[in-house]
Design an enzyme around this catalytic site. Structure first.
Site, PDB file in Angstrom:
ATOM      1  N   ASP A 116      86.811  54.090 100.529  1.00  0.00           N
ATOM      2  CA  ASP A 116      86.488  52.657 100.441  1.00  0.00           C
ATOM      3  C   ASP A 116      85.228  52.428 101.281  1.00  0.00           C
ATOM      4  O   ASP A 116      85.174  52.804 102.467  1.00  0.00           O
ATOM      5  CB  ASP A 116      87.672  51.845 100.997  1.00  0.00           C
ATOM      6  CG  ASP A 116      87.447  50.356 100.886  1.00  0.00           C
ATOM      7  OD1 ASP A 116      88.078  49.725 100.030  1.00  0.00           O
ATOM      8  OD2 ASP A 116      86.622  49.824 101.659  1.00  0.00           O
ATOM      9  N   GLU A 127      84.927  48.402  95.452  1.00  0.00           N
ATOM     10  CA  GLU A 127      84.158  49.380  96.259  1.00  0.00           C
ATOM     11  C   GLU A 127      85.042  50.573  96.649  1.00  0.00           C
ATOM     12  O   GLU A 127      84.800  51.245  97.614  1.00  0.00           O
ATOM     13  CB  GLU A 127      83.525  48.672  97.461  1.00  0.00           C
ATOM     14  CG  GLU A 127      84.409  48.428  98.683  1.00  0.00           C
ATOM     15  CD  GLU A 127      85.559  47.440  98.470  1.00  0.00           C
ATOM     16  OE1 GLU A 127      85.897  47.103  97.329  1.00  0.00           O
ATOM     17  OE2 GLU A 127      86.150  47.040  99.480  1.00  0.00           O
TER      18      GLU A 127
HETATM   19  N1  GTP Z   1      78.197  44.003  94.373  1.00  0.00           N
HETATM   20  C1  GTP Z   1      79.457  44.242  94.062  1.00  0.00           C
HETATM   21  N2  GTP Z   1      80.431  43.912  94.938  1.00  0.00           N
HETATM   22  C2  GTP Z   1      81.699  44.181  94.624  1.00  0.00           C
HETATM   23  C3  GTP Z   1      82.052  44.797  93.424  1.00  0.00           C
HETATM   24  N3  GTP Z   1      83.400  44.949  93.407  1.00  0.00           N
HETATM   25  C4  GTP Z   1      83.867  44.439  94.572  1.00  0.00           C
HETATM   26  N4  GTP Z   1      82.845  43.970  95.323  1.00  0.00           N
HETATM   27  C5  GTP Z   1      82.902  43.330  96.619  1.00  0.00           C
HETATM   28  O1  GTP Z   1      83.341  44.255  97.594  1.00  0.00           O
HETATM   29  C6  GTP Z   1      83.788  43.487  98.725  1.00  0.00           C
HETATM   30  C7  GTP Z   1      84.975  44.168  99.347  1.00  0.00           C
HETATM   31  O2  GTP Z   1      85.210  43.527 100.542  1.00  0.00           O
HETATM   32  P1  GTP Z   1      86.494  43.734 101.423  1.00  0.00           P
HETATM   33  O3  GTP Z   1      87.642  44.196 100.580  1.00  0.00           O
HETATM   34  O4  GTP Z   1      86.704  42.480 102.239  1.00  0.00           O
HETATM   35  O5  GTP Z   1      86.177  44.929 102.349  1.00  0.00           O
HETATM   36  P2  GTP Z   1      84.869  45.371 103.135  1.00  0.00           P
HETATM   37  O6  GTP Z   1      83.925  44.266 103.405  1.00  0.00           O
HETATM   38  O7  GTP Z   1      84.303  46.543 102.364  1.00  0.00           O
HETATM   39  O8  GTP Z   1      85.462  45.831 104.510  1.00  0.00           O
HETATM   40  P3  GTP Z   1      86.320  47.098 104.832  1.00  0.00           P
HETATM   41  O9  GTP Z   1      86.868  47.665 103.568  1.00  0.00           O
HETATM   42  O10 GTP Z   1      87.419  46.595 105.719  1.00  0.00           O
HETATM   43  O11 GTP Z   1      85.428  48.055 105.532  1.00  0.00           O
HETATM   44  C8  GTP Z   1      84.077  42.076  98.200  1.00  0.00           C
HETATM   45  O12 GTP Z   1      83.105  41.194  98.741  1.00  0.00           O
HETATM   46  C9  GTP Z   1      83.903  42.190  96.710  1.00  0.00           C
HETATM   47  O13 GTP Z   1      83.352  41.032  96.152  1.00  0.00           O
HETATM   48  C10 GTP Z   1      81.004  45.110  92.512  1.00  0.00           C
HETATM   49  O14 GTP Z   1      81.202  45.655  91.416  1.00  0.00           O
HETATM   50  N5  GTP Z   1      79.735  44.831  92.871  1.00  0.00           N
END
Ligand code: GTP
Length: 365
Positions: free
Chosen positions: A227, A270
């Site tokens: 992740d 992600e």
């Molecule tokens: N640009 C983009 N963002 C995405 C996509 N899929 C998910 N996200 C974003 O990924 C982010 C995941 O955030 P969180 O689950 O809060 O986790 P994080 O900020 O990575 O923090 P940690 O996992 O705790 O390190 C969210 O803001 C989603 O909107 C995508 O296909 N494209």
């Protein structure tokens, strides 16, 4: 291409159909050129000129197809086929074999992307009636042009061979079109459109296959769940599109750092899952570490600077009779521990039946 409910419903352009028609028109023009020469040589000028007219009509149909006036071209082709079959069968008799070309029209009717099912059935019935009428006409009237038996045999042989060749070509062309469409559909259904990686469905299919093999031969199998760290802040600070570019860079780094036999997939958002066949806990942790380092090195240029991210990875190795979802849950748990411990690290969740030394190595990592 003319619009129709069939084309609108299916949403496809029927490109293959029109491609077949272009080829059929060229082939027909060549066949009729040969026939024109043959009939003039056989002193049957009426049929010679009929074939010259057919070549001209196919030339016109070809031009219309090139201009994308497909329906007009189709009407011309139909008219030529029916009139030619009628004139040639009436003039030379049933034995000349010109009626075979009418049979070719049946698959073309039912393969048409621009007709409703009801209109196809009506046209099919009309075509069958025309064929039966031609049969009756030819068998109740003597031919108008009498060829020698040898010449008649030659004409019929050419017509049989040409009809069979066109049928074979038609079938082969459609088979290849269907196979291409199937491959494309399969790719669309199993690939993540953003990163080009396998999607969750494909990863599960691959993992299931390896799992079945593992149950047969006992080969080890591991999973890595990764992740991206603080990815929300990448989106928040630089926008979603830059976030997407970062995900693409992460995906590429992960693929470069893994082996051919491993399947890297976008698990969602992600999150990424790597399926590692024939891989025990220690080796899986090594792969995870390679992936972690590769992601850390990956840079995305943005506004004169470069952006980088890190990733936290959890590793699990399947133990005897464990299900995939249980192993994924353990990898997820390990990944979560990595997040809590400070991120940008690999954490193993060794199974209970792993030899103690390997378990310690994995947990110590
Ligand atoms: N640009 C983009 N963002 C995405 C996509 N899929 C998910 N996200 C974003 O990924 C982010 C995941 O955030 P969180 O689950 O809060 O986790 P994080 O900020 O990575 O923090 P940690 O996992 O705790 O390190 C969210 O803001 C989603 O909107 C995508 O296909 N494209």
């Amino acid at each position: 291409m003319p619009d129709s409910s069939a084309a609108r419903r299916t949403g496809h352009t029927g490109r293959s159909y029109w491609q077949v028609l272009v080829r059929a028109v060229v082939a027909a023009a060549l066949v009729h050129t040969a026939f024109a020469g043959l009939f003039f040589a056989l002193s049957a000028p009426l049929m010679g000129w009929v074939n010259v007219a057919s070549v001209a009509l196919y030339g016109a149909a070809y031009t219309l197809l090139r201009q994308r006036r497909n329906r007009a071209a189709l009407v011309l082709v139909w008219a030529e086929l029916l009139v030619h079959a009628l004139v040639a069968t009436r003039a030379l008799g049933w034995e000349s074999g010109f009626h075979y070309y009418v049979l070719l029209m049946m698959p073309m009717v039912f393969m048409s992307p621009v007709r409703r099912a009801r209109s196809k059935v009506l046209l099919g019935v009309a075509l069958a009636a025309f064929y039966l009428g031609l049969d009756l006409l030819a068998h109740h009237h003597a031919p108008l042009v009498v060829l020698t038996p040898g010449a008649l045999d030659a004409v019929r042989t050419v017509n049989i061979v040409a009809t069979l060749a066109l049928l074979a070509h038609l079938a082969n062309f459609y088979l290849r079109a269907v196979m291409r469409a199937e491959t494309r559909l399969h790719d669309l259904a199993t690939t993540d459109p953003l990163t080009g990686l396998a999607n969750r469905r494909r990863a599960l299919d691959v993992a299931d296959l390896h799992l079945a093999r593992r149950r047969r031969d006992g080969a080890p199998m591991s999973l890595i769940l990764g992740d991206v760290d603080h990815f929300k802040s990448v989106n928040d600070r630089h926008g979603h599109e830059v976030g997407d570019q970062v995900l693409i860079a992460v995906a590429q780094a992960m693929q470069v750092a893994t082996r051919e036999a491993d399947t890297v997939c976008r698990w969602g958002g992600e999150e990424f899952l790597i399926v590692l066949p024939d891989t025990g806990p220690a080796e899986a942790l090594q792969v995870a570490e390679r992936v972690r380092a590769a992601v850390q090195r990956a840079q995305v240029p943005h506004g004169g600077e470069t952006l980088g991210v890190t990733i936290t990875l959890g590793v699990s190795t399947l133990h005897t009779m464990e299900s995939l979802s249980q192993a994924i849950a353990r990898a997820d748990g390990a990944m979560y521990r990595g997040k809590v411990e400070g991120r940008n690290r690999c954490v193993g969740d060794a199974p209970d039946d792993t030899p103690a030394t390997q378990r310690e190595l994995a947990l110590e990592y």
